[in-house]
Design an enzyme around this catalytic site. Structure first.
Site: not given
Ligand code: AMP
Length: 276
Positions: A30, A34
């Site tokens: 995280l 997140h």
């Molecule tokens: P992940 O754990 O990479 O699968 O991401 C989980 C959620 O967090 C997904 O909906 C991503 O688009 C979102 N997310 C990842 N990085 C960012 C960021 N820098 N800003 C906003 N949301 C993010």
């Protein structure tokens, strides 16, 4: 906060909760991106569920599933601090039991951009998101604009299959110097970290070109490419922000999306260019 591992435990925990349910799907490691989704869910919903599952179905052959950063203890602490009610952290066989043989495929919007460079990736995303929606049955689910194509794929999935869930997409959270937060930033050496700034610089250069009145796609892309400062992109493309169809000119909401390998990290970033 309750940590649950099975769908049966999850359903029991959800029965104890009340009101609207918000889901934030994550693969853990995280960061503030997140956490911004968790904050939105906490604000909007009575019960907040965060899923923590590194989904093998969305990694293509040869990608980083083995080395993907994992730290459940830290993620648990951060989720609790962010006000998560239920942390759903299932083992692999709870999500994909022996004999699992169904895939969800969203046509059209899964093609191009990351779809061309990560074969099967969006099938894996659509499949696990469908499963998570069926397991959690959220009223609202939160996704990040950082993964712009994923957000479009999920919206299309929900629309096409009449899934009874509201999709909320929240802005990309960045480091103070502009680098979009990503679990994969952990792979960057100090030198790679510096080079990675080319991505956000390219997006800013395009925004500036549009603000100065440029609308021609080739000219906007040329300005962006220059600011990449030698980074060779996997793609650097302008698409309609709504349905990812190609555009010749920047008008209305146009997505500029970029991906590049920097050291051993594959990084993506995007901006929506608003031109009236
Ligand atoms: P992940 O754990 O990479 O699968 O991401 C989980 C959620 O967090 C997904 O909906 C991503 O688009 C979102 N997310 C990842 N990085 C960012 C960021 N820098 N800003 C906003 N949301 C993010």
């Amino acid at each position: 906060m309750k940590t649950v591992r099975t769908v049966a435990e999850l359903r029991a925990a959800l029965r104890e909760g009340q009101g609207t349910v918000g889901l934030v799907p994550t693969m853990g490691a995280l960061h503030d991106g997140h956490l911004s989704l968790l904050r939105s869910a906490r604000q909007d919903c009575d019960t907040v569920v965060m899923s923590l599952f590194v989904n093998p179905a969305q990694f293509a052959a040869g990608e980083d599933i083995e080395s993907y950063p994992r730290d459940e203890e830290r993620d648990t602490r951060l989720a609790e601090e962010a006000g998560v009610d239920i942390l759903f952290a299932p083992p692999l066989e709870e999500v994909y039991p022996p004999g699992f043989s169904t895939r969800v495929q969203v046509g059209g919007v899964s093609e191009g951009l990351c779809g061309d460079h990560r074969p099967g990736h969006f099938d894996g995303v659509a499949t696990v998101v469908t499963k998570l929606f069926n397991m959690v049955r959220p009223d609202v689910a939160y996704f990040g604009q950082k993964d712009a194509q994923q957000a479009v794929v999920v919206r299309r999935l929900v629309r096409d299959l009449d899934m009874p869930v509201q999709i909320e997409v929240r802005p990309t959270v960045r480091e103070p110097d502009g680098l979009a937060m990503s679990s994969r930033n952990a792979y960057l050496s100090p030198e790679d970290r510096r080079r990675a700034l080319g991505l956000s610089r390219a997006l800013r250069a395009a925004e500036e070109a549009v603000a100065a009145g440029e609308r021609d796609a080739a000219a906007v892309l040329a300005a962006a490419r220059l600011a990449l400062d030698g980074l060779e992109p996997e793609y650097l493309e302008l698409r309609s922000a709504e349905d990812l169809s190609p555009v010749e000119r920047v008008n209305g909401s146009t997505l500029l999306a970029v991906a590049a390998k920097v050291g051993r990290a594959r990084l993506i970033d995007n901006v929506v260019l608003e031109a009236r």
